[in-house]
Design a protein around this motif. Structure first.
Motif, PDB file in Angstrom:
ATOM      1  N   VAL A 158       0.830  -1.209   0.000  1.00  0.00           N
ATOM      2  CA  VAL A 158       0.000   0.000   0.000  1.00  0.00           C
ATOM      3  C   VAL A 158       0.863   1.258   0.000  1.00  0.00           C
ATOM      4  N   ARG A 159       2.003   1.220   0.704  1.00  0.00           N
ATOM      5  CA  ARG A 159       2.898   2.383   0.805  1.00  0.00           C
ATOM      6  C   ARG A 159       4.297   2.000   0.331  1.00  0.00           C
ATOM      7  N   PRO A 160       4.487   1.811  -0.995  1.00  0.00           N
ATOM      8  CA  PRO A 160       5.801   1.382  -1.490  1.00  0.00           C
ATOM      9  C   PRO A 160       6.809   2.522  -1.649  1.00  0.00           C
ATOM     10  N   GLN A 161       6.375   3.773  -1.491  1.00  0.00           N
ATOM     11  CA  GLN A 161       7.252   4.901  -1.733  1.00  0.00           C
ATOM     12  C   GLN A 161       8.439   4.913  -0.772  1.00  0.00           C
ATOM     13  N   GLY A 162       9.621   5.146  -1.327  1.00  0.00           N
ATOM     14  CA  GLY A 162      10.825   5.274  -0.508  1.00  0.00           C
ATOM     15  C   GLY A 162      11.203   4.024   0.246  1.00  0.00           C
TER      16      GLY A 162
ATOM     17  N   PHE B 205      17.415  -1.835  13.380  1.00  0.00           N
ATOM     18  CA  PHE B 205      16.400  -0.931  12.846  1.00  0.00           C
ATOM     19  C   PHE B 205      16.953   0.484  12.733  1.00  0.00           C
ATOM     20  N   LYS B 206      17.684   0.923  13.746  1.00  0.00           N
ATOM     21  CA  LYS B 206      18.223   2.284  13.764  1.00  0.00           C
ATOM     22  C   LYS B 206      19.189   2.516  12.609  1.00  0.00           C
ATOM     23  N   PHE B 207      20.059   1.545  12.347  1.00  0.00           N
ATOM     24  CA  PHE B 207      21.035   1.708  11.277  1.00  0.00           C
ATOM     25  C   PHE B 207      20.426   1.479   9.898  1.00  0.00           C
ATOM     26  N   ALA B 208      19.311   0.759   9.834  1.00  0.00           N
ATOM     27  CA  ALA B 208      18.634   0.563   8.548  1.00  0.00           C
ATOM     28  C   ALA B 208      17.753   1.753   8.193  1.00  0.00           C
ATOM     29  N   ALA B 209      17.312   2.502   9.206  1.00  0.00           N
ATOM     30  CA  ALA B 209      16.341   3.583   9.002  1.00  0.00           C
ATOM     31  C   ALA B 209      16.751   4.629   7.971  1.00  0.00           C
ATOM     32  N   PRO B 210      18.032   5.028   7.886  1.00  0.00           N
ATOM     33  CA  PRO B 210      18.381   6.049   6.891  1.00  0.00           C
ATOM     34  C   PRO B 210      18.254   5.569   5.448  1.00  0.00           C
ATOM     35  N   HIS B 211      18.100   4.272   5.243  1.00  0.00           N
ATOM     36  CA  HIS B 211      18.174   3.720   3.888  1.00  0.00           C
ATOM     37  C   HIS B 211      16.839   3.246   3.336  1.00  0.00           C
ATOM     38  N   GLY B 212      15.750   3.360   4.112  1.00  0.00           N
ATOM     39  CA  GLY B 212      14.469   2.902   3.596  1.00  0.00           C
ATOM     40  C   GLY B 212      13.329   3.137   4.563  1.00  0.00           C
ATOM     41  N   SER B 213      12.171   2.652   4.204  1.00  0.00           N
ATOM     42  CA  SER B 213      10.963   2.868   4.995  1.00  0.00           C
ATOM     43  C   SER B 213      10.842   1.815   6.099  1.00  0.00           C
ATOM     44  N   PRO B 214      10.094   2.116   7.169  1.00  0.00           N
ATOM     45  CA  PRO B 214       9.937   1.138   8.253  1.00  0.00           C
ATOM     46  C   PRO B 214       9.266  -0.141   7.796  1.00  0.00           C
TER      47      PRO B 214
END
Length: 306
Positions: free
Chosen positions: A48-52, A164-173
Motif C-alpha cells: 500500500v505504501r511502497p514509496q521510498g 532498525f536504527k542503522f537501517a532507518a536512513p536507507h528505507g521505509s519502516p
C-alpha cells in the motif's frame, strides 16, 4: 492511542503464547507463527505504501537482516521464558532492553556514561534480583532458564533496535520490517520442530495462533510506528508500560500466576527506572546516533518503545 494499542497487543500476545505453550506447543513454533502472520501484514503495508522503500540499498538489507536476527531471538527467548517461568517475569525482563542498549553504547563509545545512567542500571539490576529471586533459587519460583531467557529476550530486542536504527536512513519502516520478519521465518523454520509447524495448520488451536500473530506482530508494529509519528517519545515511553502490566494481569487472571511482595517491588523498580531512562534519552536524543534518516518523521526510532 496507537502506541497504547500496540503495547496492549504485545502484552496480550505474551498471555496468548503462554496458553499455547501450556497446550504443549514449542516456543519456537509459537514464535514462528507470530512472525509469519506479522510478515503478511507488513507485506500488505509495503504494498500500500511502497514509496521510498529503499529495497535497492544493500545497507538496508544488511541492517534489516540484523534486526531480523534480533526479533527472532526476542520472540523465541520471550516465549521460552514464559514456558519456564511466568508471563509477568518474562515481560518485565524483556522491558530491560534499553539497559542493554546503554551498555553496548558505552562499549562502542556511542554514548557517554554518567552517574545517573550507572545508578539507573544498578537499580534495574537490583530489580532483576528481586523479581527473579536469584538470591534464593532454591525457594524461588523463577528458574535460571526462565531468568536467563527473559534477559536474552531483552538483549535480542536491543539487537533489533540497533539493526532498525542503522537501517532507518536507507528505507521505509515497512520495508525494514518485511526483511526482518522474513529473516525471522528462515531462522526459526531451521530451528523449530517442522512436524509441529505443519500440525498447527490442522489443529483446534489455530485461531489462537492467528490472534497471536495479528496482535503480537501484525497490527501492533504498524500501530506503534504510526503512533510514534504523532506522539512525543517521552509520552510513548510511559504508555509502553501498558505492555508488561497487561501481560502480568493476563498471567494472574487467566493463567493463575502469582507474584510475591519482593517480586512486585522488583518489577516496580525495573519499570519505573527503565521508563525514566527512556524519558531522559528522548529528551536528550543522544542514544545511538548514526547518520540521521532523511525523513526522521517517516522512520521513528523504536528505542522509544522501551
Amino acid at each position: 492511542m496507537f502506541v497504547a494499542l500496540a503495547a496492549f497487543s504485545w502484552g496480550l500476545s505474551g498471555g496468548i503464547g503462554g496458553i499455547l505453550m501450556g497446550q504443549g506447543w514449542d516456543p519456537v513454533v509459537v514464535s514462528f507463527y507470530r512472525g509469519a502472520i506479522g510478515l503478511l501484514f507488513v507485506l500488505a503495508w509495503l504494498a500500500v505504501r511502497p514509496q521510498g522503500s529503499g529495497l535497492a540499498s544493500g545497507r538496508l538489507w544488511f541492517w534489516s537482516a540484523v534486526a531480523g536476527v534480533g526479533v527472532a531471538g526476542n520472540f523465541s527467548f520471550y516465549f521460552l521464558s514464559i514456558a519456564e517461568g511466568s508471563v509477568a517475569v518474562a515481560a518485565t525482563l524483556m522491558y530491560c532492553a534499553p539497559v542493554f542498549v546503554y551498555l553496548v553504547s558505552f562499549a562502542l563509545r556511542l554514548e557517554t556514561p554518567t552517574a545517573f545512567k550507572w545508578a539507573a542500571i544498578a537499580i534495574v539490576m537490583l530489580g532483576i534480583v528481586l523479581l527473579t529471586g536469584i538470591y534464593d533459587l532454591g525457594a524461588g519460583d523463577v528458574t535460571l532458564i526462565a531468568a536467563g531467557a527473559g534477559l536474552l529476550s531483552g538483549l535480542s530486542y536491543a539487537v533489533f533496535i540497533f539493526g532498525f536504527k542503522f537501517a532507518a536512513p536507507h528505507g521505509s519502516p515497512q520495508a525494514i520490517l518485511v526483511i526482518a520478519f522474513a529473516v525471522l521465518i528462515l531462522i526459526l523454520f531451521g530451528l523449530g520442530d517442522v512436524e509441529q509447524m505443519v500440525a498447527v495448520l490442522d489443529t483446534a488451536s489455530w485461531p489462537l495462533f492467528v490472534v497471536l500473530g495479528v496482535l503480537g506482530a501484525g497490527l501492533s508494529f504498524i500501530f506503534y510506528i504510526v503512533g510514534l509519528k504523532h506522539t512525543a517519545p517521552a509520552v510513548a515511553s510511559i504508555v509502553a508500560m501498558v505492555e508488561p502490566v497487561t501481560a502480568s494481569l493476563f498471567g494472574v487472571v487467566f493463567l493463575s500466576e502469582s507474584l510475591g511482595a519482593l517480586q512486585v517491588l522488583g518489577m516496580a523498580l525495573i519499570l519505573f527506572t527503565v521508563t525514566a531512562l527512556s524519558i531522559r534519552a528522548s529528551s536528550q536524543r543522544n542514544v545511538v546516533q548514526p547518520v540521521p534518516p532523511v525523513d526522521q518523521e517517516k522512520t521513528p526510532n523504536p528505542i522509544d518503545r522501551r
